[in-house]
Design an enzyme around this catalytic site. Structure first.
Site, PDB file in Angstrom:
ATOM      1  N   THR A 222       0.815  -1.136  -0.169  1.00 16.34           N
ATOM      2  CA  THR A 222      -0.064   0.092   0.018  1.00 16.34           C
ATOM      3  C   THR A 222       0.797   1.161   0.063  1.00 16.34           C
ATOM      4  OG1 THR A 222      -1.848  -1.035   1.286  1.00 16.34           O
ATOM      5  CG2 THR A 222      -1.829   1.368   1.437  1.00 16.34           C
ATOM      6  N   PHE A 492      -3.013  -8.131   3.751  1.00  7.84           N
ATOM      7  CA  PHE A 492      -1.690  -7.745   3.966  1.00  7.84           C
ATOM      8  C   PHE A 492      -1.079  -6.348   3.364  1.00  7.84           C
ATOM      9  CE2 PHE A 492      -2.430 -12.291   2.966  1.00  7.84           C
ATOM     10  CZ  PHE A 492      -2.719 -12.594   4.260  1.00  7.84           C
ATOM     11  N   CYS A 493      -2.024  -5.399   3.495  1.00  9.35           N
ATOM     12  CA  CYS A 493      -1.505  -4.200   2.701  1.00  9.35           C
ATOM     13  C   CYS A 493      -1.146  -4.317   1.580  1.00  9.35           C
ATOM     14  CB  CYS A 493      -0.630  -3.706   3.711  1.00  9.35           C
ATOM     15  SG  CYS A 493      -1.139  -3.043   5.130  1.00  9.35           S
ATOM     16  N   ASN A 494      -1.806  -5.301   0.497  1.00  7.43           N
ATOM     17  CA  ASN A 494      -1.326  -5.399  -0.879  1.00  7.43           C
ATOM     18  C   ASN A 494      -2.740  -5.815  -1.775  1.00  7.43           C
ATOM     19  OD1 ASN A 494      -0.132  -6.342  -3.459  1.00  7.43           O
ATOM     20  ND2 ASN A 494       1.414  -7.202  -2.431  1.00  7.43           N
TER      21      ASN A 494
END
Length: 947
Positions: A222, A492-494
């Protein structure tokens, strides 16, 4: 047992061969090191890894027929590569090398033993630090005085010189030098990325230029994608690039004659995907910079930012070969400590191009306060490090490098060791099959885990049921916590990788947001589609036992014996009675997923637990808690056991309040209502020394604290085994200091109930604790408004999680009880009683019901003149696995409920007052009739579990 036909015998033999070679190597090596045996004596099987001896030769290769890379050993004599990592629960080896001691210091042993049982598998999120690293750092601080590096005194010069030494150490770690790269310390890799976005020499489009391009791989964190907001403000075009497009990108030479050939563009990509562990070619750096591989077909000069935060935690990076222009780092992913410190490595050839507007302390060679005059320092680091850096954290890095090299022998060894464990786990996990041949998990990967060059120590997956439906990651996470396994769930911030692997379209992401799902929550399934997945990752202190503990967990959760009995389970904190070979063979066990429903049964109404106090009527309260036990006879006893009976009346059979959040229930037969629910229900809570609320998830012994409310004496009496009873006033002292706390992300005003009760609780739990109470003049608003409430009449809450009341139906409990006890193949006495199960769900109102889970179809209920709206089902957490009489855990309850309810572990419904009129006293009583109103196909969001 029946062997599943499509499980390859070759894979099975390979797994066993690798396991035995790994184990034999350990036994051979540890026999040469008496300290390893001493460690083993203190290390329980479950999740406590056998320490990897450091005296062995690195990269020992198991038998060729297995084909796995070797096990890596550290180099310090007698040291364990696992050592005594804080939080991983490993006892100490020779933490300080040759000068260290052979056993943990007495004052530290207790803390370590508490954590001995943890299997930590989130090293991609944050790795663990060894105790020797922390000890060495604190000794350094005790022996030296480090002043502000911007001063010129002796202590400040020491700081400056030490920080510069650490810069050199960082560059040497990445095989480069100050001549080629500069180290800019930041608050983390995110801050490093933001610095590049703000300082890069972007060129907006104009009459004579097409403008710069910011390109990023969609499989990016992110924090990389967030750079586009900075470029957008500069009118620079952002272009997301899919991995498959980058792989197939045309290779072409740069047209030197084009007037735009020097137009600066930036391409960002991760060396390792934090989602799947995919490792992208480092060769892209040179290919993109030379123009041989272009993310987009535009003329100009390409610069490359290599996001190395995930990659360098377990692999070496040689910047003398792969000369990226910018390399952001997070040191806690490498060392575990310190957190909140990162760096940006900047290629010195690019540094002069960077632009900077703001200037802070320490960055100026000279400036004037009265006019616009500022000259920056010549050093790249000094120019971009605004203010005083976190110099003590920087000094801690030295000790991190020392510990890492001493325990492991270097990053190449770590790469081989972590990949070995990952490949082993992947092979076993991918071989798990149901009797139908359907896989137990779906693994998300772009590689076959063939080499550490293409795959990092990360496995991303979702668990499937026998029909191929995905089991929500939140449910898997809760089950894992029951086995003391720490893993990671979500996206997972992706988001880019999550969408790509899970098949989530842009429209679906927006739809999920409208449905209430946000990044980081536990809403894991929407309309049958997953919103995220499960990730495990290994670090240099991970061991084979960690991998096997995880595999045992998956087997125990999903695979059962043919008679329907769960696979042999383990108590939390143990490796379990399951042997290594049994655990790995368990994937071959046949499971009967279509076992018949349990027979109907009859039960009688009874209280929660044999050791609970007698039920209490608010009209005639005892001055002190009674010591005898008894059963409150209620009219609906005969009807309570009707699982699918007639349409008899719904009646309240039991009433409970929980004066102290997460502590034992206080049973009553009649009790007054307050503005926030049952009077004094969850008005108090126990907090730790940091003021953080404790629940049974962190401290199961809370259930052994028994509070009693005496309305006549206006006191709450607290009892616990081995402790003298203590009294706490029901109302606060006017002189008590009000403080702020948090409950379920809500701010609440509370006050401390005094040192006396705090000392009492601290003695019981063996650690500092305090009792706090919600201030009577503080109004905590409910997130949901009753349908008959006006905008200005918001319901208020006590310290509950979500709603004012929680109701459960005895028929629902009975069905679960029959399912739990039906698996007893030898006719042994019942595993779970009705009283036991009722207590685990911690409800306020227990009704007899007529059909299991009919309460989930109610829209509202009436009890006499009182009217309640059903807010929605209670989505359960792992607290239901805790026996409320003993504090012991049993995974069966959550697992069986999960199986029977399909996907969401719902049990009980929340209630809220509907425009309550409490101008005169109102009561709830056992025996009162409950009149439900069915909802008209209304859907309710699941709410968090009550504690």
């Amino acid at each position: 047992m029946e062997v599943v036909s499509d499980v390859s015998e070759q894979i099975r033999a390979s797994i066993h061969a690798y396991t035995h070679s790994f184990q034999n190597e350990y036994e051979c090596l540890s026999s040469k090191d008496p300290e390893i045996w001493q460690l083993a004596e203190h290390t329980p099987q479950w999740g406590a890894a056998t320490s990897l001896p450091a005296s062995a030769t690195p990269a020992r290769v198991p038998p060729q027929r297995v084909g796995f890379p070797g096990v890596v050993r550290g180099r310090g004599p007698g040291e364990s590569a696992r050592e005594d990592c804080r939080g991983s629960g490993r006892l100490a080896g020779k933490g300080a090398g040759k000068t260290g001691t052979s056993s943990p210091r007495p004052q530290e042993k207790g803390r370590k033993e508490v954590k001995l049982r943890t299997v930590y598998l989130d090293h991609a999120g944050a790795t663990l630090f060894p105790q020797s690293q922390l000890t060495s750092f604190t000794n350094d601080l005790m022996e030296n005085v480090y002043g502000n590096p911007h001063s010129q005194n002796i202590s400040s010069r020491l700081t400056h010189d030490t920080v510069e030494h650490v810069r050199y150490r960082i560059l040497a770690h990445f095989h480069t030098s100050p001549e080629d790269y500069s180290v800019i310390f930041t608050a983390g890799s995110t801050a490093a990325l933001k610095l590049v976005a703000e300082a890069f020499p972007w060129v907006p489009p104009g009459p004579e230029s097409s403008g710069s391009r910011f390109c990023y791989l969609t499989d990016s964190h992110t924090s990389v994608v967030g750079m586009r907001k900075v470029t957008m403000a500069m009118n620079v075009t952002s272009v997301p690039v899919r991995p498959e497009d980058m792989w197939s990108a045309d290779t072409r030479g740069r047209d030197a004659g084009d007037p735009d050939s020097q137009l600066p563009h930036l391409f960002c990509y991760p060396a390792q995907s934090n989602f799947s562990g995919t490792r992208y070619p480092l060769s892209w750096i040179g290919e993109v910079k030379s123009g041989r591989r272009c993310p987009v077909s535009v003329p100009g000069k390409w610069f490359v930012l290599l996001d190395a935060a995930s990659y360098v935690s377990t692999s070496p990076l040689d910047l003398s070969v792969h000369q990226a222009d910018f390399v952001p780092l997070s040191f806690y992913k490498i060392f575990g400590f310190p957190t909140g410190l990162g760096a940006l490595l900047v290629n010195n050839r690019v540094a002069p191009l960077l632009r900077k507007t703001y200037f802070g302390g320490g960055t100026a060679a000279a400036y004037l306060a009265g006019e616009d005059f500022y000259i920056p320092r010549s050093s790249v680091a000094e120019r971009f490090e605004d203010g005083t850096i976190s110099f003590l954290d920087v000094i801690a890095l030295k000790h991190g490098f020392d510990a890492l090299e001493r325990l492991t022998g270097g990053m190449e060894n770590i790469k081989q060791h972590t990949f070995t464990l990952t490949q082993y786990t992947y092979t076993a996990l991918s071989a798990l099959r149901y009797p139908s041949g359907a896989p137990v998990v779906r693994i998300y990967s772009d590689s076959e885990f063939s080499s550490p060059e293409v795959q990092g120590p990360v496995i991303n997956f979702n668990v499937l049921d026998p029909c191929g439906n995905i089991i929500g990651y939140s449910q898997v996470d809760k089950m894992a916590s029951l086995y003391n396994i720490h893993l990671r769930t979500g996206c997972f911030c992706n988001t880019g990788a999550c969408q790509r692997h899970l098949g989530i379209s842009d429209e679906m992401v927006k739809k999920h947001l409208q449905a209430g799902h946000v990044c980081g929550d536990d809403v894991d399934i929407i309309d049958g589609q997953p919103t995220g997945s499960v990730r495990i990752s290994f670090g240099y202190m991970s061991t084979l036992e960690d991998a096997q503990a995880f595999l045992r967990f998956i087997i125990a959760m999903q695979l059962h014996q043919s008679d329907g009995q769960p696979f042999p389970q383990t108590t939390p904190g143990e490796a379990g009675a399951v042997s290594e070979s049994e655990a790995l063979d368990a994937r071959l066990i046949t499971v009967d997923t279509c076992s018949p429903s349990p027979q109907e049964d009859v039960c009688t109404a009874s209280r929660v637990g044999d050791d609970s106090p007698s039920t209490v009527d608010a009209g005639g309260l005892y001055p002190h808690p009674p010591t005898t036990t008894g059963t409150q006879e209620t009219p609906p006893e005969k009807a309570a056991g009707a699982l699918h009976g007639g349409l008899g009346p719904h009646v309240i059979t039991n009433l409970y309040l929980y004066p102290i959040k997460s502590c034992a229930a206080f049973e009553v037969t009649k009790w007054p209502l307050g503005n926030q629910g049952l009077l004094y229900d969850r008005s108090w809570m126990v907090v730790n020394h940091n003021g953080v609320c404790l629940s049974q998830k962190q401290e199961p012994r809370l259930c052994l604290i028994q509070p009693f409310i005496d309305l006549q004496q206006k006191v709450m009496v607290i009892k616990a085994k081995g402790m003298e009873p203590i009294e706490v006033p029901l109302e606060e002292n006017e002189q008590a200091q009000v403080c702020q706390s948090k409950v379920c992300a809500d701010r609440v005003n509370t006050y401390n109930c005094g040192e006396k009760v705090s000392s009492w609780l601290s003695r019981f739990f063996g650690r500092p604790c305090q009792l706090i109470k919600q201030s009577s003049d503080f109004q905590r608003s409910a997130k949901r408004r009753g349908k008959d409430q006006s905008a200005g009449a918001t319901a208020t809450l006590s310290l509950v999680n979500e709603a004012q009341y929680l109701l459960i139906n005895r028929s629902s409990v009975l069905e679960l009880r029959q399912q739990l006890n039906a698996s007893d193949e030898n006719g042994k006495e019942e595993l779970f009683s009705m009283e036991d199960l009722i207590s685990r769900f911690r409800a306020n109102i227990i009704t007899n019901g007529t059909r299991a889970f009919e309460e989930e179809k109610w829209d509202e209920i009436s009890i006499g003149s009182l009217h309640f709206q059903v807010s929605g089902p209670c989505h359960r957490c792992q607290m239901i696995c805790i026996d409320q009489q003993t504090g012991q855990r049993n995974q069966n309850v959550f697992q069986k409920l999960s199986e029977s309810r399909k996907r969401k572990v719902n049990f009980g419904v929340y209630l809220m007052h509907m425009s309550p009129d409490l101008s005169s006293p109102r009561f709830l009583s056992v025996g009162s009739q409950v009149l439900p109103v069915l909802k008209e196909n209304a859907k309710h969001h699941d709410l968090p579990a009550s504690d």
